[in-house]
Design a protein around this motif. Sequence first.
Motif, short mmCIF file in Angstrom:
data_model
loop_
_atom_site.label_atom_id
_atom_site.label_comp_id
_atom_site.label_asym_id
_atom_site.label_seq_id
_atom_site.Cartn_x
_atom_site.Cartn_y
_atom_site.Cartn_z
N TRP A 98 0.93 -1.30 0.06
CA TRP A 98 0.12 -0.11 -0.06
C TRP A 98 0.89 1.37 0.03
CZ3 TRP A 98 -5.26 0.96 0.40
CH2 TRP A 98 -6.11 -0.21 0.34
N ARG A 99 0.28 2.17 -0.56
CA ARG A 99 0.96 3.78 -0.35
C ARG A 99 0.38 4.27 0.70
NH1 ARG A 99 1.58 8.33 -5.30
NH2 ARG A 99 3.41 9.72 -4.06
N VAL A 100 1.09 4.38 1.65
CA VAL A 100 0.71 4.69 3.04
C VAL A 100 1.20 6.36 3.29
CG1 VAL A 100 0.84 4.30 5.63
CG2 VAL A 100 0.86 2.57 3.89
N PHE A 101 0.04 7.05 3.52
CA PHE A 101 0.20 8.22 4.07
C PHE A 101 0.20 8.35 5.75
CE2 PHE A 101 -0.60 8.75 -0.31
CZ PHE A 101 0.31 9.85 -0.64
N ALA A 102 0.97 8.20 6.54
CA ALA A 102 0.85 8.01 8.19
C ALA A 102 0.77 9.40 8.67
CB ALA A 102 2.12 7.17 8.22
N SER A 103 -0.22 10.12 8.68
CA SER A 103 -0.35 11.32 9.56
C SER A 103 -0.28 11.19 10.92
CB SER A 103 -1.52 11.95 9.07
OG SER A 103 -2.73 11.33 9.76
N CYS A 104 0.24 12.32 11.53
CA CYS A 104 0.54 12.41 13.02
C CYS A 104 0.02 13.96 13.44
CB CYS A 104 1.73 12.29 13.51
SG CYS A 104 2.61 10.63 12.92
N ARG A 105 -0.28 14.32 14.58
CA ARG A 105 -0.67 15.25 15.14
C ARG A 105 0.63 16.31 15.28
NH1 ARG A 105 -1.30 17.29 20.45
NH2 ARG A 105 -0.61 15.29 21.30
N LYS A 106 1.79 15.74 15.71
CA LYS A 106 2.91 16.60 16.15
C LYS A 106 4.00 16.35 15.05
CE LYS A 106 2.51 15.95 21.23
NZ LYS A 106 3.36 15.47 22.49
N ALA A 107 4.85 17.58 15.02
CA ALA A 107 5.64 17.63 13.63
C ALA A 107 6.73 16.73 14.03
CB ALA A 107 6.18 19.21 13.47
N ASP A 159 -3.79 17.43 12.71
CA ASP A 159 -4.41 17.42 13.93
C ASP A 159 -5.96 17.69 13.76
OD1 ASP A 159 -5.34 18.00 16.64
OD2 ASP A 159 -3.90 19.76 17.01
N TYR A 160 -6.79 16.75 14.18
CA TYR A 160 -8.20 16.81 14.21
C TYR A 160 -8.87 17.94 14.80
CZ TYR A 160 -8.95 11.72 12.72
OH TYR A 160 -9.01 10.53 11.96
N ALA A 161 -8.19 18.62 15.89
CA ALA A 161 -8.71 19.77 16.39
C ALA A 161 -8.51 21.05 15.64
CB ALA A 161 -8.13 19.57 17.87
N ASP A 162 -7.81 20.72 14.54
CA ASP A 162 -7.40 21.87 13.84
C ASP A 162 -7.89 21.75 12.37
OD1 ASP A 162 -6.34 23.83 12.23
OD2 ASP A 162 -4.20 23.42 12.65
N PRO A 163 -9.16 22.45 11.88
CA PRO A 163 -9.65 22.02 10.64
C PRO A 163 -8.61 22.45 9.48
CG PRO A 163 -11.23 23.20 12.02
CD PRO A 163 -9.88 23.14 12.79
N THR A 164 -7.92 23.43 9.85
CA THR A 164 -6.88 23.76 8.86
C THR A 164 -5.93 23.03 8.27
OG1 THR A 164 -7.24 26.34 9.29
CG2 THR A 164 -5.33 25.59 8.20
N PHE A 204 -14.41 15.60 22.14
CA PHE A 204 -15.13 15.23 20.89
C PHE A 204 -14.75 15.88 19.54
CE2 PHE A 204 -18.37 13.25 23.26
CZ PHE A 204 -19.43 12.81 22.66
N GLN A 205 -14.11 17.00 19.61
CA GLN A 205 -13.30 17.72 18.46
C GLN A 205 -12.34 16.64 17.92
OE1 GLN A 205 -14.02 20.73 17.14
NE2 GLN A 205 -12.60 19.59 15.42
N THR A 206 -11.64 15.83 18.72
CA THR A 206 -10.59 15.00 18.20
C THR A 206 -11.20 13.55 17.87
OG1 THR A 206 -8.62 16.05 19.19
CG2 THR A 206 -8.53 13.44 18.83
N ASN A 207 -11.99 13.07 18.73
CA ASN A 207 -12.59 11.74 18.65
C ASN A 207 -13.78 11.71 17.85
OD1 ASN A 207 -10.77 11.28 20.79
ND2 ASN A 207 -12.14 10.13 21.88
N LEU A 208 -14.62 12.72 17.44
CA LEU A 208 -15.85 12.68 16.59
C LEU A 208 -15.74 13.82 15.37
CD1 LEU A 208 -18.09 10.80 16.41
CD2 LEU A 208 -19.54 12.77 17.16
N PHE A 209 -15.49 14.86 15.70
CA PHE A 209 -15.90 16.11 14.74
C PHE A 209 -14.73 15.91 13.74
CE2 PHE A 209 -18.08 18.27 18.56
CZ PHE A 209 -19.12 17.58 18.38
N GLY A 210 -13.63 15.93 14.12
CA GLY A 210 -12.25 15.89 13.38
C GLY A 210 -12.54 14.90 12.39
N PRO A 211 -12.58 13.59 12.74
CA PRO A 211 -12.87 12.46 11.69
C PRO A 211 -14.22 12.87 10.58
CG PRO A 211 -12.40 11.61 13.80
CD PRO A 211 -12.51 12.99 14.08
N HIS A 212 -15.14 13.33 11.49
CA HIS A 212 -16.06 13.80 10.44
C HIS A 212 -15.80 14.65 9.42
CE1 HIS A 212 -20.41 14.35 9.15
NE2 HIS A 212 -20.22 15.68 9.36
N ASP A 213 -15.17 15.63 10.04
CA ASP A 213 -14.57 16.70 8.92
C ASP A 213 -13.64 16.19 7.82
OD1 ASP A 213 -16.06 18.63 10.44
OD2 ASP A 213 -14.30 19.25 11.26
#
Length: 276
Positions: free
Chosen positions: A28-37, A54-59, A103-112
Amino acid sequence: MAARSILITGSSSGIGYAAAHDLKARGWRVFASCRKAEDCERLEAAGFASPQLDYADPTSIRSALAEVLEATGGTLDALYNNGAFALPGAVEDLPRGGLEELFQTNLFGPHDLTQLVLPIMRKQGHGRIVNCSSVLGLVAMPWRGAYVSSKFAMEGLTDVLRLEMRGTGIHVILIEPGPITSRIRQNAIPKFEKWIDWENSPRVEQYRSQLRKRLYQDRGPDKFELPASAVTKKLIHALEAENPHPRYFVTTPTYIGNILRRILPTRLLDRVTAGG
């Protein structure tokens, strides 16, 4: 033939880290994202594309996905919404701010992120959306109200999305891990210290004798704990099977929890789960 592509969130450790490595090994071509740089830099040094998300950061959600699409030419075969954290504490001691942050990280971010990915998958005519839930998305346990409520919400949102995506070529799937070797307990400590005023709680003695010991003492693996690779095994089927299951249970407690919630009256189920 181009390698299938997947964006994984929460890849710095645990379930996401194992999934990134195992899927890459499968081609697989994996894009392994993380919250911290710094975690992104560590994964990039190991040979991964690792956009900061970062799920808490829509940008950051939009920019991470844009980075992925630029690399793939505008396509994405799969999304694994894995990132989440826990905020332990009694519900009566849980401030609204703490619940909103979780909820921003566990639900709203994934939904966005899912909403941004769906048009891409609609255009290409196929895709897999895999959401990482929990045994605590099936049954409730004391001291875990914030996490339980976010996973119950994810279960409902995912179930409806699965129904609505029928006939589109997009499969929507839940993974139900249970006790898996990870850093979720250690990562919960700063959240607990930030949000729970336990010393002024009517449950202060319970915090001292129960929750704080469980949270701060390393007691070794849980009885039914499995390595993160056990989740990847189910994830692979969810991603590669022609007709994937709606849910994949991973650990023994998850299988048991799913059965008990279906067969036991609520009061009897409460007795079973009340000990946490």
